[in-house]
Design an enzyme around this catalytic site. Structure first.
Site, PDB file in Angstrom:
ATOM      1  N   GLU A   1     -32.624 -13.874 -17.211  1.00 20.17           N
ATOM      2  CA  GLU A   1     -32.009 -12.640 -16.692  1.00 20.17           C
ATOM      3  C   GLU A   1     -32.856 -12.114 -15.549  1.00 20.17           C
ATOM      4  OE1 GLU A   1     -32.140  -9.654 -19.861  1.00 20.17           O
ATOM      5  OE2 GLU A   1     -33.979 -10.560 -20.610  1.00 20.17           O
TER       6      GLU A   1
ATOM      7  N   ARG B   1     -27.545   0.153 -29.691  1.00 25.56           N
ATOM      8  CA  ARG B   1     -28.644  -0.782 -29.400  1.00 25.56           C
ATOM      9  C   ARG B   1     -29.996  -0.165 -29.776  1.00 25.56           C
ATOM     10  NH1 ARG B   1     -29.242  -3.059 -23.468  1.00 25.56           N
ATOM     11  NH2 ARG B   1     -29.786  -0.885 -23.103  1.00 25.56           N
TER      12      ARG B   1
ATOM     13  N   LYS C   1     -35.416  -3.831 -27.098  1.00 28.86           N
ATOM     14  CA  LYS C   1     -35.684  -3.132 -25.835  1.00 28.86           C
ATOM     15  C   LYS C   1     -36.996  -2.355 -25.928  1.00 28.86           C
ATOM     16  CE  LYS C   1     -33.120  -0.479 -22.363  1.00 28.86           C
ATOM     17  NZ  LYS C   1     -33.391  -1.336 -21.217  1.00 28.86           N
TER      18      LYS C   1
ATOM     19  N   TYR D   1     -36.911   1.892 -25.888  1.00 24.87           N
ATOM     20  CA  TYR D   1     -36.332   2.861 -24.965  1.00 24.87           C
ATOM     21  C   TYR D   1     -34.877   2.545 -24.683  1.00 24.87           C
ATOM     22  CZ  TYR D   1     -36.523  -0.407 -20.958  1.00 24.87           C
ATOM     23  OH  TYR D   1     -36.312  -1.453 -20.103  1.00 24.87           O
TER      24      TYR D   1
ATOM     25  N   LEU E   1     -32.112  -9.500 -23.062  1.00 28.05           N
ATOM     26  CA  LEU E   1     -31.678  -8.216 -23.599  1.00 28.05           C
ATOM     27  C   LEU E   1     -30.146  -8.215 -23.638  1.00 28.05           C
ATOM     28  CD1 LEU E   1     -32.709  -5.374 -24.467  1.00 28.05           C
ATOM     29  CD2 LEU E   1     -31.896  -4.620 -22.241  1.00 28.05           C
TER      30      LEU E   1
END
Ligand code: PMP
Length: 286
Positions: free
Chosen positions: A182, A52, A150, A33, A206
């Site tokens: 993160e 990406r 992702k 996504y 990510l």
């Protein structure tokens, strides 16, 4: 007014949009996504998100159902049809629906599923949280090892947000081998003696599109940047902390595990970066 969404080539009212129960996104979280923000009715850093997306699809040997030009058109059409001035566009592509549930990937000619929808968020750029800052709690990072892709398997980040909420915090910073990876849905930073520190790129995090843009504007403004791991102890002793993501831009962090960071109020580096980032991104929006 019903929202118009996009499903496999069609613009439909949300109540009429359908995806198969055999879709691998539903059965195996076999999908990727992107979330792109909209300011002034325009797309922020669409190119970064498109790049990406292609990388995520490539890493999973998944077909790209549309060209990036077509994808841009779909984004713009949804913004127009739903009258979005400020908000987000969510895009998901899955490996599609196989005939049955089977761990092995379906035949290569199985059409992927592509879904996009908008979320209107008036006041996104003027978020009150940017003035007060957010509180985070540290938790162990229990996600899988390919966080650079992702994917839609977001259960652990959801659990992390709930753990944070139960502790009276806004988000969780995840820790692996003693170092912060993160936030549950954002990249994490600290500032010490004017130097911005954020974890280096790798499979552990990510590769945030906002991260790339923020580090670029920071370097252009002659700020010092170090891309390396840091600990929660180092973060608590920092002058400032903040997060970045496509939907929160640059957001100050004022408390970690109940301890104030710096003065316990949003710091000047985060405030400046937010301003410069938003300025540059609005100018470059398409
Ligand atoms: N890390 C994780 C785990 C995320 O889910 C996100 C947002 N999807 C980010 C970082 C920030 O990425 P971006 O700046 O591209 O929104």
């Amino acid at each position: 007014m019903s929202r118009t969404v996009y499903v496999n080539g069609e613009y439909l009212p949300e109540s009429e949009a359908k995806v198969s129960i055999f879709d691998r996104g539903f059965l195996f979280a076999d999908g990727v996504y992107e979330v792109t923000s909209v300011l002034d009715g325009k797309l922020i850093d669409f190119e970064g998100h498109a790049a990406r997306l292609q990388r995520s699809l490539g890493e999973l040997d998944m077909a790209t159902p549309v060209t990036m030009d077509e994808l841009l058109e779909i984004h713009r059409e949804l913004v127009a049809r739903n009258g979005i001035e400020e908000g987000l566009i969510y895009l998901q592509i899955t490996r599609g629906a196989a005939a049955d549930r089977d761990f092995a990937y379906p035949p290569e000619d199985t059409p992927p599923t592509i879904v996009l929808f908008t979320q209107s968020k008036p006041g996104l750029a003027e978020s009150p949280a940017a003035k007060t800052g957010i509180k985070v709690i540290s938790i162990e990072d229990q996600r899988w090892g390919r966080r650079d892709i992702k994917t839609v398997q977001l259960l652990y980040p959801s659990m992390g947000k709930m753990i944070a909420k139960a502790a009276g915090c806004d988000d969780a910073w995840m820790v692996e081998d003693g170092h912060v990876t993160e936030g549950t849905s954002n990249n994490a930073y600290i500032v010490k003696d004017g130097t911005i520190v954020t974890r280096h790129l790798g499979t552990e995090i990510l590769h945030g599109i906002t991260r790339a843009a923020v580090l670029r504007v920071a370097r252009e403004a002659q700020m010092k940047v170090e891309e390396r791991p840091f600990t929660i102890e180092e973060a608590k002793a920092a002058d400032e902390a903040f997060i970045t993501s496509a939907s929160s831009f640059v957001m100050p962090v004022v408390e970690i595990d109940g301890e104030a960071v710096g003065s316990g109020t949003p710091g000047p580096v985060a405030a400046r970066l937010r301003e410069v980032y938003l300025d540059e991104m609005r100018k470059a929006a398409i």
